[in-house]
Design an enzyme around this catalytic site. Structure first.
Site, PDB file in Angstrom:
ATOM      1  N   CYS A  84      -3.427  12.887   8.547  1.00 51.77           N
ATOM      2  CA  CYS A  84      -3.322  13.415   9.899  1.00 51.77           C
ATOM      3  C   CYS A  84      -5.402  14.503  10.369  1.00 51.77           C
ATOM      4  O   CYS A  84      -5.737  14.463   9.635  1.00 51.77           O
ATOM      5  CB  CYS A  84      -2.171  14.987   9.113  1.00 51.77           C
ATOM      6  SG  CYS A  84      -1.025  13.900   8.731  1.00 51.77           S
ATOM      7  N   ARG A 104      -8.941   9.293  13.531  1.00 53.10           N
ATOM      8  CA  ARG A 104      -9.074   9.741  11.779  1.00 53.10           C
ATOM      9  C   ARG A 104      -7.095   8.462  12.565  1.00 53.10           C
ATOM     10  O   ARG A 104      -6.583   8.264  11.421  1.00 53.10           O
ATOM     11  CB  ARG A 104      -8.447  10.692  12.006  1.00 53.10           C
ATOM     12  CG  ARG A 104      -9.622  11.582  11.411  1.00 53.10           C
ATOM     13  CD  ARG A 104      -9.224  13.053  11.137  1.00 53.10           C
ATOM     14  NE  ARG A 104      -8.812  13.973  10.379  1.00 53.10           N
ATOM     15  CZ  ARG A 104      -9.102  13.494   9.210  1.00 53.10           C
ATOM     16  NH1 ARG A 104     -10.741  14.067   9.152  1.00 53.10           N
ATOM     17  NH2 ARG A 104      -8.583  14.464   8.113  1.00 53.10           N
ATOM     18  N   TRP A 142      -0.175  11.748  11.159  1.00 52.17           N
ATOM     19  CA  TRP A 142      -0.288  10.200  10.393  1.00 52.17           C
ATOM     20  C   TRP A 142       0.917  10.512   9.506  1.00 52.17           C
ATOM     21  O   TRP A 142       0.261  10.499   8.821  1.00 52.17           O
ATOM     22  CB  TRP A 142      -1.707   9.619   9.947  1.00 52.17           C
ATOM     23  CG  TRP A 142      -1.636   8.436   8.327  1.00 52.17           C
ATOM     24  CD1 TRP A 142      -1.440   8.526   7.390  1.00 52.17           C
ATOM     25  CD2 TRP A 142      -1.905   7.189   9.545  1.00 52.17           C
ATOM     26  NE1 TRP A 142      -1.627   6.948   7.155  1.00 52.17           N
ATOM     27  CE2 TRP A 142      -2.120   6.807   8.317  1.00 52.17           C
ATOM     28  CE3 TRP A 142      -2.549   6.414  10.606  1.00 52.17           C
ATOM     29  CZ2 TRP A 142      -1.511   5.229   8.116  1.00 52.17           C
ATOM     30  CZ3 TRP A 142      -2.383   5.281  10.572  1.00 52.17           C
ATOM     31  CH2 TRP A 142      -2.680   4.314   9.669  1.00 52.17           C
ATOM     32  N   ASN A 171      -2.084  18.565   6.509  1.00 48.95           N
ATOM     33  CA  ASN A 171      -2.893  17.264   6.468  1.00 48.95           C
ATOM     34  C   ASN A 171      -2.531  16.989   5.604  1.00 48.95           C
ATOM     35  O   ASN A 171      -2.963  17.945   4.332  1.00 48.95           O
ATOM     36  CB  ASN A 171      -3.925  17.173   6.797  1.00 48.95           C
ATOM     37  CG  ASN A 171      -4.618  15.518   6.835  1.00 48.95           C
ATOM     38  OD1 ASN A 171      -4.303  14.933   5.890  1.00 48.95           O
ATOM     39  ND2 ASN A 171      -6.155  16.218   6.277  1.00 48.95           N
ATOM     40  N   GLY A 172      -1.376  16.084   4.299  1.00 50.82           N
ATOM     41  CA  GLY A 172      -2.167  15.348   2.556  1.00 50.82           C
ATOM     42  C   GLY A 172      -0.619  15.686   2.260  1.00 50.82           C
ATOM     43  O   GLY A 172       0.011  15.028   2.854  1.00 50.82           O
ATOM     44  N   GLU A 205     -11.967 -12.459  -1.917  1.00 49.70           N
ATOM     45  CA  GLU A 205     -11.885 -11.518  -1.357  1.00 49.70           C
ATOM     46  C   GLU A 205     -13.203 -10.844  -0.831  1.00 49.70           C
ATOM     47  O   GLU A 205     -13.972 -10.185   0.305  1.00 49.70           O
ATOM     48  CB  GLU A 205     -11.942 -10.147  -2.231  1.00 49.70           C
ATOM     49  CG  GLU A 205     -12.133  -8.415  -1.674  1.00 49.70           C
ATOM     50  CD  GLU A 205     -10.670  -8.758  -0.048  1.00 49.70           C
ATOM     51  OE1 GLU A 205     -10.151  -9.630  -0.049  1.00 49.70           O
ATOM     52  OE2 GLU A 205     -11.515  -7.764   0.742  1.00 49.70           O
ATOM     53  N   LYS A 260     -15.487 -10.643   2.244  1.00 52.90           N
ATOM     54  CA  LYS A 260     -15.822  -9.828   2.544  1.00 52.90           C
ATOM     55  C   LYS A 260     -17.810 -10.223   3.122  1.00 52.90           C
ATOM     56  O   LYS A 260     -17.502  -9.602   4.442  1.00 52.90           O
ATOM     57  CB  LYS A 260     -16.695  -8.913   1.813  1.00 52.90           C
ATOM     58  CG  LYS A 260     -14.795  -7.221   1.320  1.00 52.90           C
ATOM     59  CD  LYS A 260     -14.385  -6.748   2.387  1.00 52.90           C
ATOM     60  CE  LYS A 260     -13.768  -6.750   3.483  1.00 52.90           C
ATOM     61  NZ  LYS A 260     -12.369  -7.526   3.191  1.00 52.90           N
ATOM     62  N   GLU A 281     -16.349 -11.805   6.988  1.00 52.58           N
ATOM     63  CA  GLU A 281     -16.459 -11.287   8.107  1.00 52.58           C
ATOM     64  C   GLU A 281     -17.096 -10.454   8.818  1.00 52.58           C
ATOM     65  O   GLU A 281     -17.413 -10.542  10.287  1.00 52.58           O
ATOM     66  CB  GLU A 281     -15.078 -11.192   8.219  1.00 52.58           C
ATOM     67  CG  GLU A 281     -14.591  -9.809   7.059  1.00 52.58           C
ATOM     68  CD  GLU A 281     -13.513  -9.436   6.938  1.00 52.58           C
ATOM     69  OE1 GLU A 281     -12.984  -9.168   7.904  1.00 52.58           O
ATOM     70  OE2 GLU A 281     -13.356  -9.162   5.913  1.00 52.58           O
ATOM     71  N   HIS A 334     -15.710 -30.429  -8.947  1.00 49.23           N
ATOM     72  CA  HIS A 334     -14.708 -31.453  -8.322  1.00 49.23           C
ATOM     73  C   HIS A 334     -15.429 -32.075  -6.631  1.00 49.23           C
ATOM     74  O   HIS A 334     -14.678 -32.293  -6.220  1.00 49.23           O
ATOM     75  CB  HIS A 334     -13.605 -31.190  -8.780  1.00 49.23           C
ATOM     76  CG  HIS A 334     -13.040 -31.047  -9.684  1.00 49.23           C
ATOM     77  ND1 HIS A 334     -13.076 -32.526 -10.703  1.00 49.23           N
ATOM     78  CD2 HIS A 334     -12.955 -30.425 -10.970  1.00 49.23           C
ATOM     79  CE1 HIS A 334     -12.638 -32.125 -11.794  1.00 49.23           C
ATOM     80  NE2 HIS A 334     -12.528 -30.571 -11.507  1.00 49.23           N
ATOM     81  N   LYS A 382      -8.884  -5.882  13.801  1.00 55.16           N
ATOM     82  CA  LYS A 382      -8.185  -5.099  12.542  1.00 55.16           C
ATOM     83  C   LYS A 382      -6.521  -5.262  12.138  1.00 55.16           C
ATOM     84  O   LYS A 382      -6.762  -5.362  11.269  1.00 55.16           O
ATOM     85  CB  LYS A 382      -8.147  -3.912  13.180  1.00 55.16           C
ATOM     86  CG  LYS A 382      -6.917  -2.911  12.096  1.00 55.16           C
ATOM     87  CD  LYS A 382      -8.743  -3.066  10.514  1.00 55.16           C
ATOM     88  CE  LYS A 382      -7.619  -2.375   9.383  1.00 55.16           C
ATOM     89  NZ  LYS A 382      -8.908  -2.739   8.422  1.00 55.16           N
TER      90      LYS A 382
HETATM   91  C1  AGP Z   1     -10.043  -8.396   5.622  1.00 58.45           C
HETATM   92  O1  AGP Z   1     -11.030  -8.011   5.836  1.00 58.45           O
HETATM   93  C2  AGP Z   1      -9.214  -8.896   6.953  1.00 58.45           C
HETATM   94  N1  AGP Z   1      -9.261  -7.216   8.353  1.00 58.45           N
HETATM   95  C3  AGP Z   1      -7.930  -9.214   7.338  1.00 58.45           C
HETATM   96  O2  AGP Z   1      -8.036 -10.776   5.799  1.00 58.45           O
HETATM   97  C4  AGP Z   1      -6.520  -8.556   7.184  1.00 58.45           C
HETATM   98  O3  AGP Z   1      -7.141  -8.459   4.770  1.00 58.45           O
HETATM   99  C5  AGP Z   1      -5.747  -9.084   7.277  1.00 58.45           C
HETATM  100  O4  AGP Z   1      -5.617  -9.708   8.619  1.00 58.45           O
HETATM  101  C6  AGP Z   1      -4.171  -9.185   6.776  1.00 58.45           C
HETATM  102  O5  AGP Z   1      -4.004  -7.519   7.468  1.00 58.45           O
HETATM  103  P1  AGP Z   1      -2.780  -7.342   7.211  1.00 58.45           P
HETATM  104  O6  AGP Z   1      -3.204  -6.331   5.665  1.00 58.45           O
HETATM  105  O7  AGP Z   1      -2.786  -5.914   8.370  1.00 58.45           O
HETATM  106  O8  AGP Z   1      -1.615  -7.755   7.319  1.00 58.45           O
END
Ligand code: AGP
Length: 607
Positions: A2, A27, A75, A101-102, A483, A487, A490, A506, A602
């Site tokens: 928020c 935000r 938020w 906010n909080g 992970e 990272k 991407e 393998h 996103k």
């Molecule tokens: C992760 O850094 C990516 N942005 C992507 O893999 C993301 O985790 C995936 O699209 C799932 O998104 P969600 O958690 O909003 O479902």
């Protein structure tokens, strides 16, 4: 998160409040509102959706008269996104109005106390409860400072709270705890905001408010008081940031800011589920009877959320001894999977809008499974369609590459596993007690890794030119590799693969050649030696080897990164941080758009 703003001066407040709120839009929010004091009356206007809806409703603030006001972008954390739940909130007579906010952690207990005292409530928010706590003590003492200091003593949680009292027409009161708030002043005006960008157009002279310091804003003046009502002297600071840097809290990118928010996000998420040293999932609504009855768990998710599911599989199967299957949602939805009603289906999604994850959820529901969503965005589609929801408290995540939301999802997975182990008695009370204590130590350990981020920056600068990078590990370490590799891919655009260390020979080891970077993750005691020898095999074929392990182990590797010791179940929460930083610094060195990498969104709301 928020955003809160406040203004008191010679000009009309509402247009200034709207403009300040627009600087906090980054935000993330789902509704907004303003309250303006005009001749003893407080006029509140709220709107769901974007700030433009509120601007339209108030004709850009022109039809809300008054020179003293507060505003808010919400938020949602408690109570769905709606006009009713939007801030500002008020007491019965509308003579006290607040924005916040909080998270007030004990709002439920406070709400029932106030209800017993005859209070009624129109919204689902903790903020309305906060406003009525202030109202209660204002009625008792007739003094805004006393009302707010009693509020501070009664509530648990985090807050940046601004309050107006209709019988104090030229004052705004405010207080914060573990949530940011700054005060800006000019000769004849005063401003209040969650963050610097909101006031940069008006002043660069600011006071940073300390925890539990009460502020009284007047025209061109800010007075600070402690809990006993004694005045506190504060130094004024001068803001040198430009607007863009201010939005990122001084960090060059949202991703780096969000990486650094992880200690607080982990703590905020833990605080929702650890009460008196025990895991408490009452907010989720998972009964002991349900927990006992599940024969197994199916987890479906995408991307980083899927990687959290892989960690959960290891932790759940080890601790709870029930079968756990983790699936890529985009595969699960099309392969006509075999499921049965005695299984629990868990979908993990930061946005709560990922199309494949939503489709997987719907498929599981149609097969009659009970469903639980681990989601960050309150009121999102997946959150609304799952039978039960466990909300993470990461706040809005701006950078496309997830970091803090991933970390919050891990916490959600751990607390679920510990609760299951407790109810199904697959772990002793003592073991669970020490595991909960370990969880509580995570924020500090993550912070200690962040404090040494320069070593990762140096490593990244030596590796930024690599063409191929392999991450190898076993068990939870393999999940961490998944992970870390994603990272790097991407945001740096370097080809990278995460490999179960035992799988390398393998076929894939044929790819290892002089200079290939291989990063070994070695936190799981039972498999460290095995993975170490796999690393040796790559080293003899010319690889540059880096290792990530607990400080106590001597392991081969050209470069060694150590993380603080933690129970191996929770290693992902610590090991992921150096890998996030590695990916971040390599991306910056390669001149990429870190927060908005090419080809990515996103939230993947389409297939
Ligand atoms: C992760 O850094 C990516 N942005 C992507 O893999 C993301 O985790 C995936 O699209 C799932 O998104 P969600 O958690 O909003 O479902």
């Amino acid at each position: 998160m928020c955003g809160i703003v406040g203004y008191i001066g010679e000009k009309q407040a509402a247009p200034i409040l709207l403009e300040s709120l627009s600087k906090l839009e980054y935000r993330g929010y789902d509704s907004a509102g303003v309250a303006v004091l005009d001749g003893g009356d407080i006029n509140i206007v709220k709107a769901k959706g974007k700030l433009s809806c509120l601007a339209e409703k108030t004709d850009g603030g022109k039809n809300v008269a008054g020179t003293c006001g507060i505003g808010h972008t919400r938020w949602a954390t408690h109570g769905e996104p709606s006009e009713l739940n939007a801030h500002p909130h008020r007491n019965e007579g509308g003579t006290i109005v607040a924005v916040h906010n909080g998270i007030i952690e004990n709002y439920i207990q406070q709400k029932s106390k106030l209800t017993r005292l005859g209070y009624t409530f129109y919204s689902d928010t903790d903020t309305e409860v906060a406003t009525k706590i202030v109202d209660y003590y204002y009625k008792k003492y007739g003094d805004p400072l006393k009302a707010i200091s009693n509020f501070i003593l009664k509530v648990r949680g985090s807050y940046a709270l601004a309050v107006m009292f209709s019988d104090h027409p030229d004052e705004i009161y405010a207080v914060r705890k573990d949530n940011p708030m700054i005060i800006g002043v000019t000769e004849s005006e005063s401003f209040l905001a969650s963050d610097v960008p909101a006031i940069l157009n008006y002043t660069r002279k600011v006071y940073y408010v300390g925890n539990e310091e009460i502020v009284c804003l007047k025209k061109g003046q800010a007075d600070f008081f402690n809990l006993d009502g004694e005045k506190i002297q504060k130094q004024i600071s001068n803001i040198t940031w430009d607007a863009e840097k201010a939005e990122k809290g001084g960090y060059p990118h949202f991703m780096l800011k969000e990486i650094h928010e992880q200690p607080k996000v982990i703590s905020d998420t833990l605080n929702c589920f650890i009460k008196n040293g025990e895991i408490n999932l009452s907010e989720v609504g998972l009964t002991n009877k349900e927990i006992k009855k599940y024969s197994g768990i199916v987890i479906a998710a995408c991307g980083s959320a899927y990687h959290v599911g892989v960690v959960m599989q290891y932790v759940f199967e080890s601790l709870v001894r029930i079968p756990v299957r983790v699936e890529l949602a985009s595969e699960f939805r099309y392969r006509n999977p075999v499921m049965n009603k005695s299984q629990l289906f868990i979908v993990i999604s930061q946005s709560g809008e990922t199309a494949d994850s939503l489709a997987a959820l719907r498929l599981a529901k149609s097969a009659g499974l009970s469903t639980l969503a681990i989601v960050n965005v309150l009121g999102s589609t997946i959150a609304r369609e799952a039978n039960k929801v466990l909300y993470t408290k990461a706040g809005p995540e701006i950078s496309v590459a997830t970091t803090k939301a991933y970390s919050a999802q891990l916490i959600a997975g751990y607390v679920l596993a510990l609760r299951f182990a407790r109810v199904r008695k697959t772990a002793s009370k003592e073991e669970l007690k020490s595991l909960v204590a370990e969880l509580s130590g995570l924020p500090e350990k993550v912070q200690s890794i962040l404090d040494k981020k320069n070593s990762m920056q140096r490593f990244a600068s030596s590796m930024a030119g690599k063409k191929d990078v392999f991450f190898i590990g076993r068990g939870v370490d393999y999940a961490i590799c998944l992970e870390g590799s994603l990272k790097l891919k991407e945001i740096s655009y370097i080809h990278s693969e995460a490999y179960a260390a035992g799988e390398l020979k393998h076929g894939t080891i044929s790819l290892i050649e002089d200079g290939t970077l291989v990063i070994g993750v070695l936190t799981q005691p039972d498999t460290i030696e095995k993975t170490a020898s796999n690393l040796e095999e790559t080293k003899t074929r010319g690889a540059n080897v880096a290792t990530l392990s607990f400080g106590s182990r001597k392991i081969t590797g050209d470069v060694k990164f150590t993380i603080p010791q933690v129970n191996p179940y929770f290693a992902a929460s610590l090991a992921v941080v150096p890998l996030q930083l590695f990916a971040y610094y390599v991306s910056v060195l390669r001149g990429n758009d870190v927060d908005k990498p090419r080809n990515l969104a996103k939230s993947v709301t389409v297939e």
